[in-house]
Design a protein around this motif. Structure first.
Motif, PDB file in Angstrom:
ATOM      1  N   GLN A   1      17.348 -20.704   6.406  1.00  0.00           N
ATOM      2  CA  GLN A   1      17.591 -22.102   6.075  1.00  0.00           C
ATOM      3  C   GLN A   1      16.660 -22.529   4.952  1.00  0.00           C
ATOM      4  OE1 GLN A   1      19.514 -24.570   8.573  1.00  0.00           O
ATOM      5  NE2 GLN A   1      20.542 -22.588   8.528  1.00  0.00           N
ATOM      6  N   SER A   2      17.153 -23.386   4.081  1.00  0.00           N
ATOM      7  CA  SER A   2      16.303 -23.982   3.043  1.00  0.00           C
ATOM      8  C   SER A   2      15.511 -25.121   3.680  1.00  0.00           C
ATOM      9  CB  SER A   2      17.167 -24.521   1.902  1.00  0.00           C
ATOM     10  OG  SER A   2      17.909 -25.647   2.349  1.00  0.00           O
TER      11      SER A   2
ATOM     12  N   ASN B   1       4.157 -23.852   5.487  1.00  0.00           N
ATOM     13  CA  ASN B   1       3.069 -22.978   5.039  1.00  0.00           C
ATOM     14  C   ASN B   1       2.262 -22.463   6.232  1.00  0.00           C
ATOM     15  OD1 ASN B   1       3.745 -23.173   2.333  1.00  0.00           O
ATOM     16  ND2 ASN B   1       2.374 -24.887   1.960  1.00  0.00           N
ATOM     17  N   LEU B   2       1.997 -23.329   7.204  1.00  0.00           N
ATOM     18  CA  LEU B   2       1.264 -22.940   8.410  1.00  0.00           C
ATOM     19  C   LEU B   2       2.027 -21.851   9.170  1.00  0.00           C
ATOM     20  CD1 LEU B   2      -0.993 -23.620  10.620  1.00  0.00           C
ATOM     21  CD2 LEU B   2       0.741 -25.145  11.579  1.00  0.00           C
ATOM     22  N   LEU B   3       3.315 -22.069   9.364  1.00  0.00           N
ATOM     23  CA  LEU B   3       4.126 -21.096  10.105  1.00  0.00           C
ATOM     24  C   LEU B   3       4.298 -19.786   9.342  1.00  0.00           C
ATOM     25  CD1 LEU B   3       6.761 -23.592  11.498  1.00  0.00           C
ATOM     26  CD2 LEU B   3       5.068 -22.314  12.843  1.00  0.00           C
ATOM     27  N   THR B   4       4.379 -19.882   8.020  1.00  0.00           N
ATOM     28  CA  THR B   4       4.489 -18.677   7.199  1.00  0.00           C
ATOM     29  C   THR B   4       3.181 -17.888   7.257  1.00  0.00           C
ATOM     30  OG1 THR B   4       6.078 -19.763   5.749  1.00  0.00           O
ATOM     31  CG2 THR B   4       4.990 -17.826   4.877  1.00  0.00           C
TER      32      THR B   4
ATOM     33  N   ALA C   1      12.960 -15.985  -1.397  1.00  0.00           N
ATOM     34  CA  ALA C   1      13.646 -16.660  -2.497  1.00  0.00           C
ATOM     35  C   ALA C   1      15.072 -16.141  -2.564  1.00  0.00           C
ATOM     36  CB  ALA C   1      12.927 -16.400  -3.814  1.00  0.00           C
ATOM     37  N   GLY C   2      16.006 -17.050  -2.731  1.00  0.00           N
ATOM     38  CA  GLY C   2      17.412 -16.662  -2.849  1.00  0.00           C
ATOM     39  C   GLY C   2      17.633 -15.868  -4.130  1.00  0.00           C
TER      40      GLY C   2
ATOM     41  N   THR D   1      16.200 -21.697  -4.864  1.00  0.00           N
ATOM     42  CA  THR D   1      16.006 -22.137  -3.488  1.00  0.00           C
ATOM     43  C   THR D   1      15.230 -21.097  -2.690  1.00  0.00           C
ATOM     44  OG1 THR D   1      18.104 -23.321  -3.595  1.00  0.00           O
ATOM     45  CG2 THR D   1      17.206 -22.914  -1.403  1.00  0.00           C
ATOM     46  N   THR D   2      14.297 -21.573  -1.882  1.00  0.00           N
ATOM     47  CA  THR D   2      13.549 -20.714  -0.972  1.00  0.00           C
ATOM     48  C   THR D   2      14.136 -20.895   0.420  1.00  0.00           C
ATOM     49  OG1 THR D   2      11.551 -20.909  -2.297  1.00  0.00           O
ATOM     50  CG2 THR D   2      11.270 -20.230  -0.011  1.00  0.00           C
ATOM     51  N   TYR D   3      14.305 -19.786   1.130  1.00  0.00           N
ATOM     52  CA  TYR D   3      14.845 -19.819   2.478  1.00  0.00           C
ATOM     53  C   TYR D   3      13.782 -19.357   3.467  1.00  0.00           C
ATOM     54  CZ  TYR D   3      19.317 -20.428   0.211  1.00  0.00           C
ATOM     55  OH  TYR D   3      20.341 -20.923  -0.549  1.00  0.00           O
TER      56      TYR D   3
END
Length: 149
Positions: A43-44, A64-67, A76-77, A82-84
């Motif tokens: 999801q974006s 950012n915290l979850l990543t 990145a798509g 768009t970043t997913y």
């Protein structure tokens, strides 16, 4: 519509769990909950914001915290700007393995603290309790991991 309401209620339950158990902001739990059940699985930020009823601005820090925690992966798509975001199937075991490794690490930190004080002192006793607890948890997880392999 009923399925959507049921999903939102479950996502809110995840948010409450992570807020109460881990002190995470509720929005991070909502993001995580949504990414665990959304379709498509990537999801974006715009799609996530729309699904959980949050502003795009409030998502950035929590994504950012979850990543950074390893629970959410950013991609990145291809040919897009768009970043997913997604939760991979192996995210949970990897995050837990890293957390288990930190248990042993903190046992070592507590030991270094103990080394600064007389063995029978109250300060050394508090540190010993922490070291023994963290070392015990690390051993317990290690034994269980070896059985599962």
């Amino acid at each position: 519509m009923a399925e959507h309401d049921e999903l939102r209620a479950w996502v809110e339950e995840v948010a409450t769990f992570f807020a109460e158990q881990y002190g995470h902001p509720p929005i991070s739990g909502r993001i995580l909950g949504w990414l665990m059940v959304c379709d498509p699985p990537e999801q974006s930020a715009t799609q996530i914001a729309e699904a959980i009823g949050a502003s795009r601005a409030s998502l950035t820090t929590n994504l950012n915290l979850l990543t950074a925690s390893g629970l959410v992966r950013r991609r990145a798509g291809q040919g897009e700007r768009t970043t997913y975001f997604r939760v991979d199937d192996d995210a949970w075991p990897e995050v837990i393995k890293r957390r288990i490794a930190t248990l042993a690490s903190f046992a070592d930190v507590a030991q270094k603290g103990m080394d600064m004080f007389e063995p029978g002192s109250a300060r050394a006793g508090r540190l010993r309790a922490a070291r023994e607890t963290f070392a015990w948890m690390a051993r317990a997880f290690q034994r269980n991991e070896e059985r599962d392999v």
